[in-house]
Design a protein around this motif. Sequence first.
Motif, short mmCIF file in Angstrom:
data_model
loop_
_atom_site.label_atom_id
_atom_site.label_comp_id
_atom_site.label_asym_id
_atom_site.label_seq_id
_atom_site.Cartn_x
_atom_site.Cartn_y
_atom_site.Cartn_z
N HIS A 267 0.83 -1.21 0.00
CA HIS A 267 0.00 0.00 0.00
C HIS A 267 0.87 1.26 0.00
O HIS A 267 1.98 1.26 0.53
CB HIS A 267 -0.91 0.00 1.24
CG HIS A 267 -2.12 0.86 1.09
ND1 HIS A 267 -2.07 2.23 1.19
CD2 HIS A 267 -3.41 0.55 0.83
CE1 HIS A 267 -3.28 2.72 1.02
NE2 HIS A 267 -4.12 1.71 0.81
N ALA A 268 0.34 2.31 -0.59
CA ALA A 268 1.10 3.57 -0.69
C ALA A 268 1.18 4.29 0.65
O ALA A 268 2.11 5.07 0.89
CB ALA A 268 0.46 4.49 -1.73
N ASN A 269 0.20 4.06 1.54
CA ASN A 269 0.18 4.75 2.84
C ASN A 269 1.07 3.98 3.83
O ASN A 269 0.85 2.81 4.11
CB ASN A 269 -1.26 4.82 3.36
CG ASN A 269 -1.39 5.64 4.62
OD1 ASN A 269 -0.55 5.57 5.50
ND2 ASN A 269 -2.46 6.41 4.72
N SER A 270 2.07 4.67 4.38
CA SER A 270 3.02 4.00 5.28
C SER A 270 2.35 3.49 6.55
O SER A 270 2.79 2.50 7.13
CB SER A 270 4.17 4.95 5.64
OG SER A 270 3.67 6.17 6.13
N ALA A 271 1.28 4.16 6.99
CA ALA A 271 0.58 3.71 8.21
C ALA A 271 -0.09 2.36 7.97
O ALA A 271 -0.12 1.50 8.85
CB ALA A 271 -0.46 4.74 8.63
N VAL A 272 -0.63 2.16 6.76
CA VAL A 272 -1.24 0.85 6.43
C VAL A 272 -0.15 -0.22 6.41
O VAL A 272 -0.34 -1.32 6.95
CB VAL A 272 -1.94 0.92 5.04
CG1 VAL A 272 -2.48 -0.45 4.64
CG2 VAL A 272 -3.09 1.93 5.06
N VAL A 273 1.00 0.11 5.84
CA VAL A 273 2.11 -0.86 5.77
C VAL A 273 2.54 -1.28 7.17
O VAL A 273 2.68 -2.48 7.46
CB VAL A 273 3.30 -0.26 5.00
CG1 VAL A 273 4.51 -1.19 5.05
CG2 VAL A 273 2.92 0.03 3.56
N LEU A 274 2.72 -0.30 8.07
CA LEU A 274 3.18 -0.64 9.42
C LEU A 274 2.12 -1.44 10.19
O LEU A 274 2.46 -2.34 10.96
CB LEU A 274 3.53 0.64 10.20
CG LEU A 274 4.88 1.26 9.84
CD1 LEU A 274 5.09 2.57 10.59
CD2 LEU A 274 6.04 0.31 10.16
N SER A 275 0.84 -1.12 9.98
CA SER A 275 -0.22 -1.90 10.64
C SER A 275 -0.22 -3.33 10.15
O SER A 275 -0.43 -4.28 10.92
CB SER A 275 -1.58 -1.25 10.41
OG SER A 275 -1.68 -0.03 11.09
N ALA A 276 0.01 -3.50 8.83
CA ALA A 276 0.08 -4.86 8.27
C ALA A 276 1.29 -5.61 8.82
O ALA A 276 1.20 -6.79 9.17
CB ALA A 276 0.15 -4.79 6.74
N VAL A 277 2.42 -4.91 8.94
CA VAL A 277 3.63 -5.53 9.51
C VAL A 277 3.36 -5.98 10.94
O VAL A 277 3.77 -7.06 11.36
CB VAL A 277 4.82 -4.53 9.46
CG1 VAL A 277 5.98 -5.04 10.31
CG2 VAL A 277 5.27 -4.30 8.03
N LYS A 278 2.64 -5.14 11.71
CA LYS A 278 2.32 -5.49 13.10
C LYS A 278 1.52 -6.80 13.16
O LYS A 278 1.84 -7.69 13.96
CB LYS A 278 1.51 -4.36 13.73
CG LYS A 278 0.93 -4.70 15.10
CD LYS A 278 0.40 -3.49 15.83
CE LYS A 278 -0.71 -2.79 15.11
NZ LYS A 278 -1.16 -1.59 15.82
N VAL A 279 0.50 -6.92 12.30
CA VAL A 279 -0.32 -8.15 12.29
C VAL A 279 0.55 -9.35 11.94
O VAL A 279 0.50 -10.40 12.60
CB VAL A 279 -1.48 -8.00 11.28
CG1 VAL A 279 -2.23 -9.32 11.14
CG2 VAL A 279 -2.44 -6.90 11.71
#
Length: 972
Positions: A267-279
């Motif tokens: 995803h282009a939004n870094s917040a979405v990327v970090l949330s996905a990494v957390k999961v």
Amino acid sequence: MQEWANQLCENRQFGSKMTDSKYFTTTKKGEIFELKAELNSDKKEKKKEAVKKVIASMTVGKDVSALFPDVVNCMQTDNLELKKLVYLYLMNYAKSQPDMAIMAVNTFVKDCEDPNPLIRALAVRTMGCIRVDKITEYLCEPLRKCLKDEDPYVRKTAAVCVAKLHDINAQLVEDQGFLDTLKDLISDSNPMVVANAVAALSEIAESHPNSNLLDLNPQSINKLLTALNECTEWGQIFILDCLANYTPRDDRESQSICERVTPRLSHANSAVVLSAVKVLMKFMEMLPKDLDYYGTLLKKLAPPLVTLLSAEPELQYVALRNINLIVQKRPEILKHEMKVFFVKYNDPIYVKLEKLDIMIRLASQANIAQVLAELKEYATEVDVDFVRKAVRAIGRCAIKVEQSAERCVSTLLDLIQTKVNYVVQEAIVVIKDIFRKYPNKYESVIATLCENLDSLDEPEARAAMIWIVGEYAERIDNADELLESFLEGFHDESTQVQLQLLTAIVKLFLKKPTETQELVQQVLSLATQDSDNPDLRDRGYIYWRLLSTDPVAAKEVVLAEKPLISEETDLIEPTLLEELICHIGTLASVYHKPPSAFVEGSRGVQHKRIPIRSGSGESSESQDTGGAPGATEAPAAVIPSQGDLLGDLLNLDLTPPTSTAGAPPGPPMPMGGMDLLGGGLDSLMGDESEPLGGDIGGSPSMGSGFGAPAAVMPSSLNAPVGGGLGDLFDLGGGVGMPMGTFVPPKTLWLPAMKGKGLEIMGTFARRAGVIQMEMTLTNKAMSVMTDFAIQFNRNSFGLAPAGPLQVPTPLSPNQTIDVSLPLNNGGPVMKMEPLNNLQVAVKNNIDVFYFSCQYPISMLFVEDGKMDRQVFLATWKDIPNENEAQFQINDCHLNSDAASNKLQGSNVFTIAKRTVEGQDMLYQSMKLTNGICVLTELRVQTGSPTYTVSLKCRAAEVSQCVFQCYEAALKN
């Protein structure tokens, strides 16, 4: 203010072609009166202009609350722009004019039924922002309708309104059933409605941690994952954060969720990327490491993290702080991506320092040459802070990667030759650590260091140099002159330098007593008589007394072998790291602190844990320690998950500390005109050739410094109990005197084959309230064994040695010796499999040996484990029935009184006894060292050799171990 900004922005599309700045420039007197007249005008356009002027005045801080009734009258309009402006005014002044705000209720009700969905949504949004208790209950009906509105835009707005209303009046929201409606919206057909419902429930759950609102199950998770693909980026973040709080049932479900979340990494939004990494970081714990998908997932995690580093510096910094946590947990993810962390010339200093830290964490034998070349380049930069950190990083590389140590020392010497003051000082500080890590290997560089003595002006560098001179005084011809040069300005030095100088001169004296008598007397006099610093005075007096009374003991204490320093001194403590991994993408991951450290109040202070991978089919429900509502405000105990045990054990620091509690102090002596060296010098001189070691220096470093979390008894145990079991405890107990504590026979822990001739047999006992590890050591080798030390890996109950392993004499070939090691439960905690497994490392002069043993859990039963009868009843009823386990003990031929006496010897206390139809029923309690309470019912049938044990405990994992203790105690 955020609502104002949003709505003002929305109003721009309805504005006239002229600029709105004119509304902010009026300087008329009697303005309120004029505005009042304009607000009551019959002309719609004039009325709208007046409201704009009112909003402009309100925005610049003027008090226009006197116009409240006139502005509210303007709500009755079809003009959407005017309605938004009036609602904006209403949100701001409703709290200061609650009685007047009630006038707006009818309009809200009417607007919530308007044919235009924008107006319906506007009305419900404003309702949520009016924080007035008086009108809240009037808004429930309109909100209920909007939650079931046919338009998804209205439903998603209403979902957020429920969270706002809950913040104002939680009880009202629960009574009106809005929470159930909100849960239903998770199944909505529109993904944005689902996302807002999840966001609202998460918000409410944060402020009420025990409410279990987000009751996630595989069906609801499936709906969330479906909505994830279609909702907006912020909706995706809400859903991903919610998924991160779910505990999958098994590794198959975990893999399925990971597969569906992985596309969010692009995803282009870094917040979405970090949330996905957390999961993914959380759910990877559930996957077996030998699974092909596990390796695939590791490879997929690296590219998105690398991509985050191409953003602007502020985002880079947030990404780097999160990557720092990820690298500590799973370095293999980014082990091939070292180059992206190389510093660019135009990086801000905060990004440079963070990149440097991650480079050190990723340094390994494979890439160390590349890293060192880069660090050497950094050490010639102009930014002083960055250069200092780079020089320290070279030292950290030497300590972390042993094969690179020689190259690192060479690089540091090259940097010292630059004669740049701050570079030289940092290099000396890190070389001191390298000497500690690799003793007797690189001391040839001391001469070069001494050449730069005069340029040192920073306390840390001066202290490091003094330590080197004191530690290696026998190799430095003019050590006394060097230390004497520091002594000239003793009172001007910092405390750190003064303490180091005192110790260094005492070391020098112990190594060269005849040459340095005056010097040691001078420093002791300065430290004890001329100093105001209590730390310095105390240390001076200790050394003075040691040297005067027992110089041999002084040698053993001051010149004891130093412990090797660990590879990574700044790693985050494992349980904290696990919690921070659960907060990736939040402020906690940037601060590297748990939310409870910086969030005030009840919000955001829940302690999250990474799920435990278990092949035993443990469900998420079995880990829930809660009972009835309000019954438990604190769990009985939290046992952290099992990590990489072998890695932890191999990193144990088994070497002696610098000082220990040696022999008891001698009687106090007058310090007046005492001859410091009288009577002690001869024994000191005659002992120079004696090896410095012995009992005092050889004691191991115990305790890892991490306390086990204190378990707390539930608050509800004093609740009134009625009916049912109440009369049970009116019957006699019939408990006699306890027998002795059962001690299991010794078993073979370390065979001589594995121990290079050292055989260890052992058992555990509890004597006078202290847990003892009793061992028989046998030397079956051909050489003498000395320098014994012991350390434990992290374990389920935090067991750790309470002192050093005392082996009184060297262990000669074919000699056998019995030793007893007292234990405490102050060590770090991690759940083991099985629960009572203990991994041990024993060191001697030959090698370090590892073995596992299992301790009977009865060793942890404390002497004050007897419960009050009413507390027993209340606790038994309070613990959920699913936590009850039942076992049978066969071939046991004791009557109930004998069984009770035998168990009491192991601190299993009988609260009461009753007999029903020839069956004796004993009700017993015990308490573990970490506060976990276990309640049991023991049934003994007269004439039958089979006993039945029913156990209840909040931490159901301990039941099997407790049963094993019952069986062992009753049968032996």
